[in-house]
Every structure is written in C-alpha cells, then in structure tokens.
Write a protein that holds these residues in place. Structure first.
Motif, short mmCIF file in Angstrom:
data_model
loop_
_atom_site.label_atom_id
_atom_site.label_comp_id
_atom_site.label_asym_id
_atom_site.label_seq_id
_atom_site.Cartn_x
_atom_site.Cartn_y
_atom_site.Cartn_z
N MET A 107 0.80 -1.17 -0.05
CA MET A 107 0.00 0.05 -0.03
C MET A 107 0.96 1.25 -0.05
SD MET A 107 -2.82 -1.24 2.97
CE MET A 107 -3.73 -2.50 2.72
N PHE A 108 0.38 2.64 -0.26
CA PHE A 108 1.22 3.46 -0.14
C PHE A 108 0.22 4.76 0.18
CE2 PHE A 108 -0.15 3.10 -4.44
CZ PHE A 108 -0.74 4.40 -4.97
N LEU A 109 0.86 5.69 0.87
CA LEU A 109 0.13 6.93 1.18
C LEU A 109 0.87 8.07 0.96
CD1 LEU A 109 -2.23 8.22 3.02
CD2 LEU A 109 -0.82 7.76 5.20
N GLU A 110 0.41 9.01 0.23
CA GLU A 110 1.13 10.32 -0.23
C GLU A 110 0.14 11.50 -0.03
OE1 GLU A 110 3.12 10.15 -3.71
OE2 GLU A 110 4.47 12.16 -3.40
N VAL A 111 0.23 12.30 0.77
CA VAL A 111 -0.53 13.60 0.81
C VAL A 111 0.27 14.63 1.16
CG1 VAL A 111 -2.43 14.60 1.95
CG2 VAL A 111 -2.44 12.23 1.56
N GLU A 112 -0.03 15.96 0.46
CA GLU A 112 0.95 17.09 0.77
C GLU A 112 -0.43 18.36 1.07
OE1 GLU A 112 3.72 17.92 -1.87
OE2 GLU A 112 4.24 19.95 -1.03
N ALA A 113 -0.12 18.93 2.15
CA ALA A 113 -1.15 20.25 2.23
C ALA A 113 -0.41 21.32 1.57
CB ALA A 113 -1.14 20.67 3.82
N HIS A 114 -1.19 22.01 0.71
CA HIS A 114 -0.70 23.25 -0.05
C HIS A 114 -1.01 24.47 0.71
CE1 HIS A 114 0.84 20.75 -3.22
NE2 HIS A 114 -0.33 19.90 -3.37
N ASP A 115 -2.13 25.20 0.48
CA ASP A 115 -2.52 26.42 1.13
C ASP A 115 -3.23 26.32 2.39
OD1 ASP A 115 -1.57 27.59 -1.18
OD2 ASP A 115 -3.46 27.43 -2.39
N GLY A 147 2.29 23.06 3.58
CA GLY A 147 3.81 22.95 3.14
C GLY A 147 4.13 21.39 3.93
N GLN A 148 3.27 20.90 4.50
CA GLN A 148 3.79 19.68 5.22
C GLN A 148 3.39 18.48 4.49
OE1 GLN A 148 2.33 19.51 9.25
NE2 GLN A 148 3.94 20.94 10.11
N ARG A 149 4.13 17.44 4.29
CA ARG A 149 3.82 16.32 3.63
C ARG A 149 4.17 15.01 4.06
NH1 ARG A 149 7.79 13.96 -0.35
NH2 ARG A 149 6.61 12.86 -2.17
N VAL A 150 3.46 13.87 3.81
CA VAL A 150 3.76 12.52 4.17
C VAL A 150 3.71 11.64 2.97
CG1 VAL A 150 2.95 12.38 6.57
CG2 VAL A 150 1.29 12.16 4.80
N ALA A 151 4.88 10.81 2.70
CA ALA A 151 4.74 9.87 1.58
C ALA A 151 5.44 8.50 2.26
CB ALA A 151 5.75 10.34 0.67
N LEU A 152 4.49 7.64 2.23
CA LEU A 152 4.76 6.34 3.00
C LEU A 152 4.77 4.72 2.10
CD1 LEU A 152 2.77 7.19 6.27
CD2 LEU A 152 5.17 7.81 5.87
N GLU A 153 5.54 4.24 2.12
CA GLU A 153 5.44 2.83 1.76
C GLU A 153 4.94 1.66 2.73
OE1 GLU A 153 9.03 1.73 -0.52
OE2 GLU A 153 8.56 3.35 -1.91
N ILE A 154 3.78 1.12 2.39
CA ILE A 154 3.24 0.32 3.57
C ILE A 154 3.28 -0.97 3.30
CG2 ILE A 154 1.09 -0.05 4.89
CD1 ILE A 154 0.63 3.28 4.23
#
Ligand code: SF4
Ligand code: SF4
Length: 285
Positions: A107-115, A147-154
């Motif tokens: 699985m994977f999870l990739e999310v980034e907050a922009h504004d 500006g924060q981000r998570v990118a995970l390989e699960i």
C-alpha cells in the motif's frame, strides 16, 4: 444443544446457547480474539514525513486501522507467514524483499498540504489489492499544516491477535450466563427500589408483583439484591445457559469470525485427540 441467534448485524452477532458448558463458549470467545487471521499494516517505510507527528506514532496509528479481509478469507486460511516458505519470519534474517502476494499486500500513502491545513484519513491509503483496504475511510491519521507532506510505503500482512491486537477481527468478544431472577412474594414490600436501581431496566412493578421485562438484558450485577432490605430478590447465573456476543472491527463479518473460530478449535482438538491416541499406542514422544 439448542442455539438461538438473538441479534445479528454487520457489526455483531449474539447467540443464546442452551446446553453447552461455559468453558466451551469461552474457548470460542478466546479464539475469536486471538486465532482468527486478518490483514493489518505491519511495515511502514517513511519516504517523507514533515508533519508534527513522530514517524513511530504515524506507523502505530496506521497499524491500528482495521483492514477489510473478508473477501480474502480463503487466502487468510491458506497461508501462514510463520510457515510460508517464501516469507517465513521464523528465521533471524529479515524477510526477503520479494515477499509473496498471499502473505503481504503493498500500500502507499502520499498527501501534501498546499494552502490550507488538511487531515489525512484512512481513505487516503491506496492499496494494490482492491479487496484488502481500510474498512472505514474516515479514520483520522495525521493533520498537515500548509507545506507539510507525508509519503509512506506500507506493507500489510496476515497475522493473528495472538501476536498483536491489531490483527484481532473482534473488538469485543464476551460470554455470560443467562440470569435466573426469583422474587419471594411473601417478603417483597413492593418498595420499588430494585426497579429504580436496575441499570438495564429489567424489572418493573405490575399490580402487586415485581415482573421481568427481558431476562436476556440482565447482566447479573446484583444491584437489585443489594438495595432489597427484606432480601426478597435473588439473582444468579444458570449453568449451561449462556450468551456469546462477538463484535467485529469490520475486517471480517461477525459470522465469519465465529465460523473460523470454530473451525480452528475443532482442528486443534482433533490434533490433541490424535496425539493422545498415539500416546496410548506408545508411539508419542
Ligand atoms: S427491592 Fe425487594 S422489597 Fe423492594 S420491590 Fe424489589 S424485591 Fe420487593
Ligand atoms: S442483577 Fe442487575 S441487571 Fe439484573 S435485574 Fe438485578 S439490577 Fe437489574
């Protein structure tokens, strides 16, 4: 033995079992918590985590997200990571990179907050197996500021509650005796204190007697006995009349949990039986 399904929904099943000893139901209860396999997240590779949450906490939160395993139930029963030739975790070596697609799901999870600040939910986890994915999409994982981000390989793998509670398909699994309530009419003053104190509203006054609304609701707390000054009421559990209730995390249907618990228990009892027979023949060790 007489079995009645008292309640049955997507979330839980409750049986009334008349004629089976409590230890037998207790074994089924324990197996439902500890021995029925499911998928759960077990390995998280942090590619990027600029959130305020520690990597370890993020991995822990992901591990506690229940994964739907019902549609993969045949696979769950067929494989065992502990004995799988390819994925065996028994050895002191780390599991190999090319794990088999039965024991593990990527699985994977990739999310980034922009504004704006955003919340990452379980629904953001993307699975390579369409049948193994979070049961609920709305479990909050982490809040990201702009500006924060998570990118995970699960990696999720098959396991059992015996190893860690995250694999347990049952959130609640309980047994209790059916209650027997007796009121001595000669001693009862109809003061109504037992009715007032009963947390489950089992008792009520009807004319000149205390009656029982639904005996299955009685949790044998005996509060009614404690407030009854003339000692007119007595409550006890009935041996061999028991209630078994299993509540599911959503990973498996409640009836599937029950069925697999029974199958595993039956298989293990057969193994014990054949072992004892071997011993009797003098061939055991
Ligand atoms: S508390 Fe005792 S005396 Fe009072 S109504 Fe209940 S059983 Fe009767
Ligand atoms: S034992 Fe508890 S639940 Fe049962 S009737 Fe008495 S007060 Fe109510």
């Amino acid at each position: 033995m007489n079995i009645v399904i008292r309640e049955w929904s997507k979330e839980f099943i409750e049986l009334f079992v008349d004629g089976a000893p409590l230890p037998l139901l207790n074994a089924i209860r324990r197996y439902s918590l500890a021995k029925v396999p499911t998928y759960a997240i077990d390995e998280v590779t942090i590619v990027s985590n600029t959130s305020a949450m520690f990597d370890e906490m993020l991995a822990h939160r992901l591990a506690m997200v229940p994964l739907r395993s019902e549609e993969s139930v045949d696979r769950l029963l067929e494989v065992d990571v502990a004995t799988c030739e390819k994925c065996s975790l028994d050895s002191e070596e780390k599991p190999p990179k090319d794990l088999c697609d039965k024991c593990f799901v990527n699985m994977f999870l990739e999310v980034e907050a922009h504004d704006n600040e955003i919340t990452v939910y379980s629904g953001d986890i993307k699975s390579e197996d369409p049948y193994v994915k979070p049961v609920y999409d709305n479990i909050p994982i982490v809040v990201l500021s702009p500006g924060q981000r998570v990118a995970l390989e699960i990696r999720a793998r098959i396991g059992r509650g015996l190893e860690h509670a995250k694999w347990s398909p049952a959130t609640v699994s309980v047994t209790r005796h059916l209650a027997r309530i007796e009121v001595d009419k000669g001693l009862c003053t109809l003061c109504g204190k037992c009715v007032e104190v009963c947390p489950k509203k089992v008792l009520y006054v009807d004319g000149n007697e205390i009656k029982i609304r639904n005996i299955f609701d009685c949790i044998i707390c005996k509060q009614c006995m404690q407030v009854c000054q003339p000692k007119a009421i007595s409550v006890d559990g009935i041996d061999d009349k028991n209630i078994l209730r299993i509540e599911s995390s959503g990973s498996l249907e409640p009836e599937t949990i029950l069925k697999i618990s029974l199958e595993i228990l039956k298989k293990e009892l057969a193994e014990i039986r054949s072992f004892i027979e071997e011993l009797k023949k003098g061939g055991g060790s």
